[in-house]
Design a protein around this motif. Structure first.
Motif, PDB file in Angstrom:
ATOM      1  N   ILE A 124      51.568  38.575  38.090  1.00 48.16           N
ATOM      2  CA  ILE A 124      52.043  39.568  39.066  1.00 48.16           C
ATOM      3  C   ILE A 124      52.837  40.671  38.380  1.00 48.16           C
ATOM      4  N   LEU A 125      53.606  40.302  37.365  1.00 44.48           N
ATOM      5  CA  LEU A 125      54.434  41.273  36.658  1.00 44.48           C
ATOM      6  C   LEU A 125      53.640  42.108  35.657  1.00 44.48           C
ATOM      7  N   GLN A 126      52.386  41.715  35.364  1.00 43.62           N
ATOM      8  CA  GLN A 126      51.603  42.422  34.352  1.00 43.62           C
ATOM      9  C   GLN A 126      50.412  43.181  34.922  1.00 43.62           C
ATOM     10  N   ALA A 127      49.741  42.607  35.903  1.00 48.24           N
ATOM     11  CA  ALA A 127      48.491  43.172  36.395  1.00 48.24           C
ATOM     12  C   ALA A 127      48.725  44.387  37.295  1.00 48.24           C
ATOM     13  N   PRO A 128      47.740  45.283  37.409  1.00 46.99           N
ATOM     14  CA  PRO A 128      47.858  46.429  38.320  1.00 46.99           C
ATOM     15  C   PRO A 128      48.034  45.976  39.768  1.00 46.99           C
ATOM     16  N   LYS A 129      48.915  46.637  40.485  1.00 51.05           N
ATOM     17  CA  LYS A 129      49.220  46.227  41.858  1.00 51.05           C
ATOM     18  C   LYS A 129      47.985  46.272  42.770  1.00 51.05           C
TER      19      LYS A 129
END
Length: 399
Positions: A124-129
């Motif tokens: 969640i903290l790395q992938a595109p929203k």
């Protein structure tokens, strides 16, 4: 390849192996307990219930603490803690000589739980929203498919070797998960500095809408309790429908597996829909489907119809549980995502524990079909609370 994409691949494999590892030993716990001492089947069932519940009790208590540590020191460290801890405790279960040792080890296993929530938090903290819905549901398929295959793998090894050997094989699989997490998972570890320590004392102090978060946690508990309540009574329910014991175990196994099959088939598509149409819309569609499936199961008298409803339940789960997790992360600060998901993990464990108790006790006092009606009622009430909270929030926004 982008770092987050590589992490998704590695963590999918990790959650899959963790799912296999957990589920391949669960069906044999009662037999394993009974083999340790000369005891009646009734006593073995009672003690295996304690063994099964022990880890959930610990998870409920310690998950918020581990979430705080994850927010402070990073999710990769928690992945290593979980995988190595589970490797050690489950391997030691193969050496247990009495049920009390097994209960203690299950409690220690609860201290090591949380691989999947930390994997989700890291992504969640790395992938595109704009792709989070699809990715969250994809990770869910890893654990779900592992849970489906696990009992088959465990059954083969237990049959060819022994139940104790199954624990050792599970320990090896979880050690592979540890190695994957150690060498292939990367993280931009944004540690909280000492000057920010005061801000990490109280998670709830920094939650924008506490009521909304509590309702989401309640939904997780109720939906998971509904799923878990059916597991111990499914075989008896099918026997009532077909009126015989012919091929009962095979039919029960198929019915138990169908939600997982549909979850795997539709999870990614549902995740894409959540990215396009919004998490809350998909969540409410899933809630409505869950209520409808439970109501229809309470009146079904056909095995084929029951199988269809079990298949639909997997679609409903893919439309609710991942979306609740994603909604939680969207309504808290990024630095508290670990704690938000850890509270959701506690809610999930609480639902699993309560669901088993609800399913057995309600079906013992009333008819089995009453369990489905109770599930539908509790989920509907929780959904009404969510609707009221969203309406209240909307009125504040436009006032």
């Amino acid at each position: 390849m982008e770092k987050w994409k590589k992490n998704v691949i590695v963590l999918w494999i990790g959650t899959f192996l963790a799912g296999v590892g957990f589920s391949e030993i669960m069906p044999f716990l009662t037999i394993y307990v009974k083999s340790m001492n000369d005891m009646s089947e009734k006593k073995a069932l009672f003690l295996s219930g304690i063994v099964y519940s022990a880890s959930y009790v610990v998870v409920i208590l310690v998950s918020p603490f581990w979430g705080k540590i994850a927010d402070r020191y990073g999710r990769r460290a928690m992945l290593l803690r979980c995988s190595l801890g589970m490797t050690i405790t489950i391997t030691l279960m193969g050496f247990a000589t009495n049920v009390w040792q097994l209960i203690l080890l299950r409690c220690l296993q609860g201290l090591s739980d949380g691989y999947t929530p930390n994997a989700q938090a890291l992504i969640i903290l790395q992938a595109p929203k704009k792709k989070l819905g699809k990715i969250m549901n994809l990770l869910t398929t890893g654990y779900v498919s592992g849970n489906l295959i696990g009992p088959i793998v465990g059954g083969v090894f237990a049959d060819f070797f022994s139940i104790r050997c199954t624990f050792f094989i599970t320990g090896f699989l979880l050690f592979v998960v540890f190695l994957l997490s150690l060498f292939f998972v990367t993280e931009n570890n944004e540690k909280i500095q000492k000057k920010d320590k005061e801000n990490t004392v109280s998670f709830w102090k920094y939650v924008p809408n506490i009521k909304y978060l509590l309702i989401m946690l309640l939904l997780t508990t109720v939906i998971q309790a509904g799923n878990a309540s059916i597991v111990p009574i499914l075989t008896f329910f099918i026997r009532q429908i077909i009126g015989s014991t012919s091929h009962l175990l095979i039919l029960s196994g198929l019915a138990a597996a169908l939600p997982g099959v549909s979850n795997i088939l539709f999870a990614v598509s549902i995740g894409k829909a959540a990215d396009k149409w919004g998490v809350i819309r998909i969540l409410f569609m899933g809630i409505f489907l869950t209520i409808a499936v439970n109501l229809l199961q309470s009146i079904t008298a056909s095995l084929i119809f029951l199988f269809l409803l079990r298949f639909m339940l997997g679609i409903a789960d893919a439309s609710t549980l991942p979306e609740i997790q994603l909604s939680i992360t969207q309504n808290i600060e990024r630095r508290f995502i670990g704690r938000g998901l850890s509270y959701n993990q506690s809610a999930n464990a609480l639902g699993s524990m309560l669901g088993t108790l609800i399913g057995t006790s309600v079906s013992a006092v009333c008819k089995i079909k009453s369990v489905f009606l109770l599930n539908a009622l509790l989920i509907a009430l929780s959904a009404m609370l969510l609707i009221m909270q969203i309406s209240k929030k909307s009125r504040k926004t436009f006032s």
